[in-house]
Write a protein that holds these residues in place. Structure first.
Motif, PDB file in Angstrom:
ATOM      1  N   PRO A   5    -107.085   7.493 -29.067  1.00 27.06           N
ATOM      2  CA  PRO A   5    -107.925   8.577 -29.931  1.00 27.06           C
ATOM      3  C   PRO A   5    -107.077   8.659 -31.516  1.00 27.06           C
ATOM      4  O   PRO A   5    -106.230   9.830 -30.898  1.00 27.06           O
ATOM      5  CB  PRO A   5    -108.608   8.860 -29.351  1.00 27.06           C
ATOM      6  N   GLU A   6    -108.598   9.439 -31.890  1.00 29.94           N
ATOM      7  CA  GLU A   6    -108.241  10.417 -33.334  1.00 29.94           C
ATOM      8  C   GLU A   6    -108.449  10.925 -33.642  1.00 29.94           C
ATOM      9  O   GLU A   6    -110.074  10.941 -33.455  1.00 29.94           O
ATOM     10  CB  GLU A   6    -106.906   8.807 -34.241  1.00 29.94           C
ATOM     11  N   ALA A   7    -108.558  11.912 -35.120  1.00 35.91           N
ATOM     12  CA  ALA A   7    -109.000  12.667 -35.231  1.00 35.91           C
ATOM     13  C   ALA A   7    -109.692  13.489 -36.663  1.00 35.91           C
ATOM     14  O   ALA A   7    -107.491  13.302 -36.605  1.00 35.91           O
ATOM     15  CB  ALA A   7    -109.894  14.139 -34.781  1.00 35.91           C
ATOM     16  N   CYS A   8    -109.945  13.560 -37.819  1.00 35.41           N
ATOM     17  CA  CYS A   8    -109.208  14.423 -39.001  1.00 35.41           C
ATOM     18  C   CYS A   8    -110.237  15.527 -39.591  1.00 35.41           C
ATOM     19  O   CYS A   8    -111.611  15.782 -39.374  1.00 35.41           O
ATOM     20  CB  CYS A   8    -109.046  12.937 -40.227  1.00 35.41           C
ATOM     21  N   VAL A   9    -109.304  16.005 -40.385  1.00 30.18           N
ATOM     22  CA  VAL A   9    -110.353  16.828 -41.187  1.00 30.18           C
ATOM     23  C   VAL A   9    -109.767  17.003 -42.531  1.00 30.18           C
ATOM     24  O   VAL A   9    -109.623  16.199 -42.852  1.00 30.18           O
ATOM     25  CB  VAL A   9    -110.310  18.060 -40.385  1.00 30.18           C
ATOM     26  N   GLU A  39    -110.452  19.312 -34.052  1.00 27.97           N
ATOM     27  CA  GLU A  39    -111.419  18.099 -33.871  1.00 27.97           C
ATOM     28  C   GLU A  39    -111.350  17.782 -32.759  1.00 27.97           C
ATOM     29  O   GLU A  39    -112.110  17.256 -31.766  1.00 27.97           O
ATOM     30  CB  GLU A  39    -111.365  17.667 -35.229  1.00 27.97           C
ATOM     31  N   LEU A  40    -110.139  17.081 -32.588  1.00 26.25           N
ATOM     32  CA  LEU A  40    -110.591  16.018 -31.747  1.00 26.25           C
ATOM     33  C   LEU A  40    -109.987  16.098 -29.963  1.00 26.25           C
ATOM     34  O   LEU A  40    -110.894  15.288 -29.527  1.00 26.25           O
ATOM     35  CB  LEU A  40    -108.338  14.720 -31.421  1.00 26.25           C
ATOM     36  N   PHE A  41    -109.926  17.675 -29.897  1.00 24.80           N
ATOM     37  CA  PHE A  41    -109.811  17.662 -28.476  1.00 24.80           C
ATOM     38  C   PHE A  41    -111.603  18.512 -28.424  1.00 24.80           C
ATOM     39  O   PHE A  41    -112.180  17.784 -26.770  1.00 24.80           O
ATOM     40  CB  PHE A  41    -109.445  18.893 -28.080  1.00 24.80           C
ATOM     41  N   ARG A  42    -112.294  19.077 -29.194  1.00 23.40           N
ATOM     42  CA  ARG A  42    -113.544  18.995 -28.972  1.00 23.40           C
ATOM     43  C   ARG A  42    -114.538  17.551 -29.118  1.00 23.40           C
ATOM     44  O   ARG A  42    -115.339  17.471 -28.279  1.00 23.40           O
ATOM     45  CB  ARG A  42    -114.442  19.739 -30.474  1.00 23.40           C
ATOM     46  N   LYS A  77    -103.254  11.636 -34.145  1.00 21.19           N
ATOM     47  CA  LYS A  77    -103.676  10.497 -33.176  1.00 21.19           C
ATOM     48  C   LYS A  77    -102.963   9.965 -32.138  1.00 21.19           C
ATOM     49  O   LYS A  77    -101.935  10.616 -32.421  1.00 21.19           O
ATOM     50  CB  LYS A  77    -102.852   9.163 -33.744  1.00 21.19           C
ATOM     51  N   ILE A  78    -103.837  10.866 -30.939  1.00 21.71           N
ATOM     52  CA  ILE A  78    -102.296  10.796 -29.378  1.00 21.71           C
ATOM     53  C   ILE A  78    -101.951   9.547 -29.731  1.00 21.71           C
ATOM     54  O   ILE A  78    -101.868   8.049 -29.975  1.00 21.71           O
ATOM     55  CB  ILE A  78    -103.107  10.876 -28.301  1.00 21.71           C
ATOM     56  N   GLY A 130    -109.754   6.770 -21.570  1.00 22.85           N
ATOM     57  CA  GLY A 130    -111.128   6.082 -21.490  1.00 22.85           C
ATOM     58  C   GLY A 130    -112.086   6.452 -22.706  1.00 22.85           C
ATOM     59  O   GLY A 130    -112.743   5.668 -22.799  1.00 22.85           O
ATOM     60  N   GLU A 131    -112.215   7.517 -23.776  1.00 19.44           N
ATOM     61  CA  GLU A 131    -113.132   7.606 -24.539  1.00 19.44           C
ATOM     62  C   GLU A 131    -112.521   7.940 -25.924  1.00 19.44           C
ATOM     63  O   GLU A 131    -111.325   7.328 -26.855  1.00 19.44           O
ATOM     64  CB  GLU A 131    -112.772   9.118 -24.636  1.00 19.44           C
ATOM     65  N   GLN A 132    -113.220   7.123 -26.375  1.00 20.02           N
ATOM     66  CA  GLN A 132    -112.890   6.330 -28.121  1.00 20.02           C
ATOM     67  C   GLN A 132    -113.231   7.201 -28.947  1.00 20.02           C
ATOM     68  O   GLN A 132    -115.086   7.466 -28.775  1.00 20.02           O
ATOM     69  CB  GLN A 132    -113.362   4.829 -28.656  1.00 20.02           C
ATOM     70  N   VAL A 133    -113.064   7.443 -29.851  1.00 21.91           N
ATOM     71  CA  VAL A 133    -113.256   9.053 -31.001  1.00 21.91           C
ATOM     72  C   VAL A 133    -113.397   7.979 -32.374  1.00 21.91           C
ATOM     73  O   VAL A 133    -112.913   7.659 -32.526  1.00 21.91           O
ATOM     74  CB  VAL A 133    -112.347   9.933 -30.989  1.00 21.91           C
ATOM     75  N   SER A 134    -114.581   9.182 -32.614  1.00 22.13           N
ATOM     76  CA  SER A 134    -114.750   7.881 -34.465  1.00 22.13           C
ATOM     77  C   SER A 134    -114.214   8.738 -35.566  1.00 22.13           C
ATOM     78  O   SER A 134    -114.339  10.632 -34.989  1.00 22.13           O
ATOM     79  CB  SER A 134    -116.462   7.645 -34.476  1.00 22.13           C
TER      80      SER A 134
END
Length: 134
Positions: A5-9, A39-42, A77-78, A130-134
């Protein structure tokens, strides 16, 4: 696993983010990366990650300058999940899409009340794998 998973701000470079030469201070990059990490871990619904995941390594490569008022995007991104460690890759790009900085941050799992790294809890492993982060 093929994709972690990944996240951005998105942020605006504020005056406080700049140094005497007028471009981003080196510490601003890490603050933006940490905001993306939060944000990713939220999104992964893992609020217990932060109190138990001290940093053991940070690598930042600076490629371009960012200026006051410019818009940026910080993406985390992890990259790898080990038995006791977790490595995230990051980049910070300008509003023109130019990579201003990139690198990695590695944390380890040190539960409250302990002083050494221990294996990640099962719920964290499941969320990361297992979680897909958009």
């Amino acid at each position: 696993m093929d994709s972690f998973p990944e996240a951005c701000v998105e942020r605006t470079v504020e005056w406080v983010d700049t140094d005497a030469s007028g471009h981003q201070h080196n510490s601003a990059i890490l603050r933006w990366v940490e905001a993306a990490e939060a944000e990713l871990f939220r999104k992964l619904e893992l609020p217990d990650y932060f109190p138990n995941a001290p940093r053991v390594q940070q690598v930042i490569n600076y490629k371009a300058k960012l200026w006051f008022g410019q818009r940026i995007t910080a993406t985390v991104k992890i990259q790898a999940l080990g038995r006791t460690s977790l490595t995230m890759a990051f980049d910070v790009t300008s509003d023109a899409g130019e990579v201003a900085a990139y690198g990695t941050v590695t944390t380890v799992h040190v539960p409250n009340g302990t002083t050494t790294a221990e294996p990640w809890p099962v719920h964290l492993i499941r969320a990361v794998e297992g979680e897909q982060v958009s």
